[in-house]
Design a protein around this motif. Structure first.
Motif, PDB file in Angstrom:
ATOM      1  N   ASN A 234      33.535  36.040  28.389  1.00  0.00           N
ATOM      2  CA  ASN A 234      33.304  37.275  27.658  1.00  0.00           C
ATOM      3  C   ASN A 234      34.017  38.430  28.345  1.00  0.00           C
ATOM      4  O   ASN A 234      33.413  39.289  28.983  1.00  0.00           O
ATOM      5  CB  ASN A 234      31.798  37.544  27.565  1.00  0.00           C
ATOM      6  CG  ASN A 234      31.496  38.786  26.747  1.00  0.00           C
ATOM      7  OD1 ASN A 234      32.292  39.209  25.925  1.00  0.00           O
ATOM      8  ND2 ASN A 234      30.329  39.361  26.979  1.00  0.00           N
ATOM      9  N   ALA A 235      35.339  38.424  28.239  1.00  0.00           N
ATOM     10  CA  ALA A 235      36.154  39.440  28.909  1.00  0.00           C
ATOM     11  C   ALA A 235      37.442  39.651  28.133  1.00  0.00           C
ATOM     12  O   ALA A 235      38.131  38.686  27.795  1.00  0.00           O
ATOM     13  CB  ALA A 235      36.468  39.018  30.341  1.00  0.00           C
ATOM     14  N   ALA A 236      37.781  40.906  27.906  1.00  0.00           N
ATOM     15  CA  ALA A 236      39.031  41.264  27.244  1.00  0.00           C
ATOM     16  C   ALA A 236      40.092  41.694  28.243  1.00  0.00           C
ATOM     17  O   ALA A 236      41.226  41.976  27.859  1.00  0.00           O
ATOM     18  CB  ALA A 236      38.793  42.384  26.234  1.00  0.00           C
ATOM     19  N   ALA A 237      39.733  41.748  29.532  1.00  0.00           N
ATOM     20  CA  ALA A 237      40.661  42.257  30.537  1.00  0.00           C
ATOM     21  C   ALA A 237      40.438  41.550  31.865  1.00  0.00           C
ATOM     22  O   ALA A 237      39.419  40.878  32.078  1.00  0.00           O
ATOM     23  CB  ALA A 237      40.490  43.772  30.699  1.00  0.00           C
ATOM     24  N   TYR A 238      41.403  41.717  32.756  1.00  0.00           N
ATOM     25  CA  TYR A 238      41.324  41.147  34.100  1.00  0.00           C
ATOM     26  C   TYR A 238      41.978  42.111  35.079  1.00  0.00           C
ATOM     27  O   TYR A 238      42.589  43.110  34.684  1.00  0.00           O
ATOM     28  CB  TYR A 238      42.001  39.763  34.141  1.00  0.00           C
ATOM     29  CG  TYR A 238      43.515  39.816  34.090  1.00  0.00           C
ATOM     30  CD1 TYR A 238      44.285  39.636  35.237  1.00  0.00           C
ATOM     31  CD2 TYR A 238      44.186  40.045  32.885  1.00  0.00           C
ATOM     32  CE1 TYR A 238      45.669  39.683  35.193  1.00  0.00           C
ATOM     33  CE2 TYR A 238      45.577  40.091  32.830  1.00  0.00           C
ATOM     34  CZ  TYR A 238      46.312  39.908  33.984  1.00  0.00           C
ATOM     35  OH  TYR A 238      47.689  39.953  33.940  1.00  0.00           O
ATOM     36  N   THR A 239      41.841  41.821  36.370  1.00  0.00           N
ATOM     37  CA  THR A 239      42.462  42.652  37.406  1.00  0.00           C
ATOM     38  C   THR A 239      43.697  41.935  37.950  1.00  0.00           C
ATOM     39  O   THR A 239      43.573  40.977  38.714  1.00  0.00           O
ATOM     40  CB  THR A 239      41.464  42.941  38.549  1.00  0.00           C
ATOM     41  OG1 THR A 239      40.890  41.705  39.013  1.00  0.00           O
ATOM     42  CG2 THR A 239      40.348  43.856  38.057  1.00  0.00           C
ATOM     43  N   PRO A 240      44.904  42.363  37.574  1.00  0.00           N
ATOM     44  CA  PRO A 240      46.134  41.711  38.036  1.00  0.00           C
ATOM     45  C   PRO A 240      46.267  41.756  39.560  1.00  0.00           C
ATOM     46  O   PRO A 240      45.783  42.692  40.217  1.00  0.00           O
ATOM     47  CB  PRO A 240      47.247  42.523  37.368  1.00  0.00           C
ATOM     48  CG  PRO A 240      46.594  43.219  36.226  1.00  0.00           C
ATOM     49  CD  PRO A 240      45.188  43.483  36.669  1.00  0.00           C
ATOM     50  N   ASN A 287      40.173  37.367  38.586  1.00  0.00           N
ATOM     51  CA  ASN A 287      38.925  38.071  38.304  1.00  0.00           C
ATOM     52  C   ASN A 287      38.969  38.653  36.893  1.00  0.00           C
ATOM     53  O   ASN A 287      39.860  39.451  36.570  1.00  0.00           O
ATOM     54  CB  ASN A 287      38.711  39.194  39.318  1.00  0.00           C
ATOM     55  CG  ASN A 287      37.548  40.101  38.925  1.00  0.00           C
ATOM     56  OD1 ASN A 287      36.396  39.689  38.933  1.00  0.00           O
ATOM     57  ND2 ASN A 287      37.854  41.335  38.559  1.00  0.00           N
ATOM     58  N   TRP A 288      38.011  38.263  36.074  1.00  0.00           N
ATOM     59  CA  TRP A 288      37.881  38.790  34.716  1.00  0.00           C
ATOM     60  C   TRP A 288      36.910  39.966  34.715  1.00  0.00           C
ATOM     61  O   TRP A 288      35.871  39.929  35.385  1.00  0.00           O
ATOM     62  CB  TRP A 288      37.381  37.709  33.776  1.00  0.00           C
ATOM     63  CG  TRP A 288      38.445  36.801  33.221  1.00  0.00           C
ATOM     64  CD1 TRP A 288      39.007  36.850  31.973  1.00  0.00           C
ATOM     65  CD2 TRP A 288      39.068  35.688  33.878  1.00  0.00           C
ATOM     66  NE1 TRP A 288      39.938  35.854  31.826  1.00  0.00           N
ATOM     67  CE2 TRP A 288      40.008  35.124  32.973  1.00  0.00           C
ATOM     68  CE3 TRP A 288      38.945  35.119  35.151  1.00  0.00           C
ATOM     69  CZ2 TRP A 288      40.788  34.025  33.296  1.00  0.00           C
ATOM     70  CZ3 TRP A 288      39.723  34.025  35.475  1.00  0.00           C
ATOM     71  CH2 TRP A 288      40.634  33.489  34.552  1.00  0.00           C
ATOM     72  N   VAL A 289      37.253  40.998  33.970  1.00  0.00           N
ATOM     73  CA  VAL A 289      36.407  42.183  33.821  1.00  0.00           C
ATOM     74  C   VAL A 289      35.437  41.910  32.673  1.00  0.00           C
ATOM     75  O   VAL A 289      35.822  41.925  31.504  1.00  0.00           O
ATOM     76  CB  VAL A 289      37.257  43.433  33.523  1.00  0.00           C
ATOM     77  CG1 VAL A 289      36.366  44.649  33.267  1.00  0.00           C
ATOM     78  CG2 VAL A 289      38.216  43.701  34.672  1.00  0.00           C
ATOM     79  N   LEU A 290      34.191  41.641  33.003  1.00  0.00           N
ATOM     80  CA  LEU A 290      33.231  41.220  31.987  1.00  0.00           C
ATOM     81  C   LEU A 290      32.905  42.358  31.032  1.00  0.00           C
ATOM     82  O   LEU A 290      32.619  43.484  31.453  1.00  0.00           O
ATOM     83  CB  LEU A 290      31.961  40.693  32.656  1.00  0.00           C
ATOM     84  CG  LEU A 290      32.150  39.426  33.481  1.00  0.00           C
ATOM     85  CD1 LEU A 290      30.841  39.049  34.182  1.00  0.00           C
ATOM     86  CD2 LEU A 290      32.644  38.267  32.622  1.00  0.00           C
ATOM     87  N   ASN A 291      32.913  42.057  29.753  1.00  0.00           N
ATOM     88  CA  ASN A 291      32.672  43.078  28.736  1.00  0.00           C
ATOM     89  C   ASN A 291      31.326  43.774  28.863  1.00  0.00           C
ATOM     90  O   ASN A 291      31.261  44.997  28.749  1.00  0.00           O
ATOM     91  CB  ASN A 291      32.800  42.465  27.336  1.00  0.00           C
ATOM     92  CG  ASN A 291      34.231  42.095  27.002  1.00  0.00           C
ATOM     93  OD1 ASN A 291      35.170  42.595  27.615  1.00  0.00           O
ATOM     94  ND2 ASN A 291      34.398  41.217  26.037  1.00  0.00           N
TER      95      ASN A 291
END
Length: 408
Positions: A234-240, A287-291
């Motif tokens: 449940n994540a639309a983004a991550y930390t590159p 690392n996924w940025v959880l919604n």
């Protein structure tokens, strides 16, 4: 949020039937404790076994606050251990420790990476021993995973069994400021939910980021690759990150990349993608940025400051194995999820099954704050001050699905 990971009526019925059948044989939770060897420096280690009424069993070691086994039934009722581990203490104190593998351990004082092993807090610079080149990984050379925790208490109720472990990390240990007192409660209930409740307090400003480093294989320990497991995050983004797996300090969208698990995807489908993030990590280790934790998080550029989610844990990920029918929901109060496909396993170690562990034989789903947070003030803060309590919870909920329900 539950709608993101729908569970069919058939799946619920199958789980209910399975649980009903096993409940008659084992109607009440149990909790037992037994010796589990002695560390090389002479400290005794204990193993606690939590057993519920529905065929699920969890084993916790006082060494490293380690989950050494999680047993759960498949769709036919056959029980397997679904985490990688070792049959003896030496596997954890020698093999896992020397290999930097963290099998099932409670990781701290700061999980994940700290660039160059250094950070500034309240104007003072602190130095953590590097363990991965010039990077400090998972708390330094002798993190929480390499210490014997004390038993603070146990509890046995009609619907759950739990053990609480305690660790006091003195001021200056591994370079971190402040005496940190940490408690972790491992609780197994009758709904096949294993909860890990972390609490910590300090006498000086410090930084804290705790997680559990279990390697999951829902097909069973030693059963081989998890490439056919299906994952949803449940994540639309991550930390590159850069080539050394260190965050750039930005947040990027997963859309159009191999990191897009917003809908169920077979892990192996894009495991060998040529995306630079995948090449750097030799697989998944991001690392996924959880919604739920960051509903206003941007998907490009520099992230706005924000706080971790508070209150009840929310659904972060679902892992399923079409072959066995096992499914695991991961719920958490943490803002991030590090998914790691065991890229460093090379066949040098064998588990209780006697089979060796190789790259891709499991996936770690580490709920935590973002990597290198002390060096990125726009990331959710991991600073803990006197009078505050670090309080985070992660739940692993095991169940089963019918034959076709796991297909993406």
């Amino acid at each position: 949020m539950q709608a993101l990971f729908p569970r069919t009526n058939a799946a619920l019925l199958a789980a209910a039937m399975l649980m009903a059948g096993t409940a008659m044989a084992r109607p009440t939770p149990t909790l037992t404790r037994a010796p589990f060897g002695t560390t090389p420096d002479g400290q005794p280690v204990e193993r606690f076994t939590l057993d519920n009424a529905h065929g699920m069993r969890v084993q916790v070691l006082t060494y490293g606050g380690t989950l050494s086994a999680i047993e759960a039934p498949d769709r036919t009722g056959h029980v397997d251990d679904v985490v990688l581990g070792f049959p003896t203490l030496a596997g954890y104190t020698v093999d896992s420790a020397q290999g930097g593998l963290f099998f099932g351990a409670t990781v701290g004082r700061v999980a994940n990476r700290i660039t160059r092993g250094t950070f500034v807090l309240d104007g003072q610079r602190y130095h953590i021993p590097p363990t991965e080149g010039t990077t400090a990984l998972h708390g330094g050379r002798r993190g929480f995973d390499k210490q014997v925790w004390t038993v603070e208490g146990t509890e046995l109720a009609a619907d759950s069994a739990s053990v609480t472990l305690k660790l006091v990390s003195p001021d200056g240990q591994e370079g971190f400021p402040g005496t940190l007192t940490t408690h972790v409660t491992f609780a197994l209930n009758t709904r096949n939910e294993l909860s890990l409740h972390y609490r910590a307090t300090t006498d000086r400003p410090t930084v804290v980021n705790l997680t559990n480093h279990s390697y999951f294989n829902l097909g069973g320990e030693g059963s081989g690759t998890v490439e056919n497991h299906v994952l949803q995050i449940n994540a639309a983004a991550y930390t590159p990150t850069d080539a050394k797996a260190l965050p750039l300090g930005t947040i990027a969208p997963v859309a159009g990349t191999a990191l897009d698990f917003r809908t169920p995807q077979r892990i192996g489908a894009r495991l060998r993608d040529s995306m630079p993030q995948m090449l750097h990590a030799h697989g998944y280790d991001q690392n996924w940025v959880l919604n739920p934790a960051r509903p206003d998080a941007p998907v490009s550029g520099t992230p706005a400051s924000g706080a971790p989610v508070t209150g009840a844990p929310v659904l972060a990920a679902r892992l399923s194995d079409p072959a066995s029918g096992r499914v695991m929901d991961v719920l958490t109060t943490q803002p991030g999820l590090q998914a790691y496909t065991a890229n460093s396993l090379d066949g040098a170690y064998a588990g209780p099954s006697g089979r060796t562990y190789r790259q891709g034989d499991a996936i770690a789903l580490e709920t935590q704050h973002y990597p290198d947070s002390p060096n990125h003030p726009d990331f959710p803060s991991i600073t803990l001050r006197p009078g505050q309590t670090y309080d985070e919870t992660t739940i692993y909920r095991l169940g089963v699905e019918p034959v076709s329900a796991s297909a993406p």
